[in-house]
Design a protein around this motif. Structure first.
Motif, PDB file in Angstrom:
ATOM      1  N   ARG A 164       0.982  -1.258  -0.114  1.00 44.45           N
ATOM      2  CA  ARG A 164       0.059  -0.087  -0.061  1.00 44.45           C
ATOM      3  C   ARG A 164       0.912   0.947   0.099  1.00 44.45           C
ATOM      4  N   ASN A 165       0.247   2.532  -0.684  1.00 41.28           N
ATOM      5  CA  ASN A 165       1.148   3.570  -0.411  1.00 41.28           C
ATOM      6  C   ASN A 165       0.153   4.689   0.398  1.00 41.28           C
ATOM      7  N   ASN A 182      -1.414   7.103  -0.899  1.00 47.73           N
ATOM      8  CA  ASN A 182      -2.245   7.698  -1.960  1.00 47.73           C
ATOM      9  C   ASN A 182      -3.715   6.699  -1.966  1.00 47.73           C
ATOM     10  N   THR A 212      -3.647   3.798  -3.208  1.00 50.43           N
ATOM     11  CA  THR A 212      -3.289   2.787  -4.421  1.00 50.43           C
ATOM     12  C   THR A 212      -2.268   1.733  -4.050  1.00 50.43           C
ATOM     13  N   ASP A 263       1.354  -0.094  -4.839  1.00 47.86           N
ATOM     14  CA  ASP A 263       2.673  -0.470  -5.633  1.00 47.86           C
ATOM     15  C   ASP A 263       2.966  -1.717  -5.807  1.00 47.86           C
ATOM     16  N   THR A 292       2.404   1.493 -10.043  1.00 53.97           N
ATOM     17  CA  THR A 292       1.269   1.890  -9.012  1.00 53.97           C
ATOM     18  C   THR A 292      -0.157   1.314  -9.612  1.00 53.97           C
ATOM     19  N   SER A 323      -4.257   1.326  -9.431  1.00 56.41           N
ATOM     20  CA  SER A 323      -5.145   1.858  -8.975  1.00 56.41           C
ATOM     21  C   SER A 323      -6.607   1.280  -9.525  1.00 56.41           C
ATOM     22  N   PRO A 324      -7.614   1.149  -8.533  1.00 56.62           N
ATOM     23  CA  PRO A 324      -9.018   0.889  -9.141  1.00 56.62           C
ATOM     24  C   PRO A 324      -9.494   2.028 -10.184  1.00 56.62           C
ATOM     25  N   ASN A 325      -8.956   3.029 -10.376  1.00 56.40           N
ATOM     26  CA  ASN A 325      -9.437   4.037 -11.293  1.00 56.40           C
ATOM     27  C   ASN A 325      -8.604   4.403 -12.342  1.00 56.40           C
ATOM     28  N   ASP A 326      -7.489   3.211 -12.627  1.00 54.84           N
ATOM     29  CA  ASP A 326      -6.619   3.459 -13.689  1.00 54.84           C
ATOM     30  C   ASP A 326      -7.139   3.742 -14.930  1.00 54.84           C
ATOM     31  N   ARG A 373      -5.998  -1.341 -13.662  1.00 59.95           N
ATOM     32  CA  ARG A 373      -7.308  -1.715 -12.796  1.00 59.95           C
ATOM     33  C   ARG A 373      -7.312  -3.175 -12.578  1.00 59.95           C
ATOM     34  N   TYR A 406      -4.620  -3.943  -9.784  1.00 58.39           N
ATOM     35  CA  TYR A 406      -5.000  -3.524  -8.574  1.00 58.39           C
ATOM     36  C   TYR A 406      -6.007  -4.625  -8.007  1.00 58.39           C
TER      37      TYR A 406
END
Length: 127
Positions: free
Chosen positions: A14-15, A17, A19, A21, A37, A39-42, A48, A51
């Motif tokens: 986890r980071n 933000n 998201t 890594d 990194t 993200s679920p919103n990539d 996505r 993630y």
């Protein structure tokens, strides 16, 4: 995880933000892992997917945010707050400085000017 350009993914963490890594070995990375990194919103589907797979545990347990990351983020937040306050002080100081340079500053404004300059000095010394 099946994606035509991804060979493997490891080391989920986890980071700050929110998201995740990971380290990704891509087909074009010559057997080296590269940081990524997820993200679920990539904007990209593979971001996505990485993630989602990480959250589902496909790459192992997700490590928590490190103490070092927390400390760095806290330091950055403090620095940003000081920078904002310094900018606000400068907006108050500048007109008084101009008056002082022109020789038209009042005695009461001289006191305000001195107080603001002391505040700025204290803030810059704290950084």
């Amino acid at each position: 995880m099946e994606h035509e350009h991804i060979i493997s993914v490891k080391n989920p963490r986890r980071n700050m933000n929110g998201t995740i890594d990971v380290d990704v070995k891509w087909t074009h990375s010559h057997d080296e892992y590269w940081p990524f990194t997820a993200s679920p919103n990539d904007a990209e589907p593979h971001g996505r997917e990485i993630y989602t797979c990480a959250v589902e545990g496909e790459f192992g347990e997700i490590a928590d945010v490190s103490e070092e990351q927390r400390n760095a983020a806290a330091h950055q937040m403090r620095k940003q707050a000081v920078d904002v306050k310094l900018a606000e002080l400068e907006l108050e100081i500048q007109p008084l400085r101009d008056e002082a340079l022109a020789g038209v500053i009042s005695d009461s404004d001289k006191k305000v000017f001195a107080r603001l300059v002391r505040q700025r000095k204290k803030l810059t010394d704290s950084m």
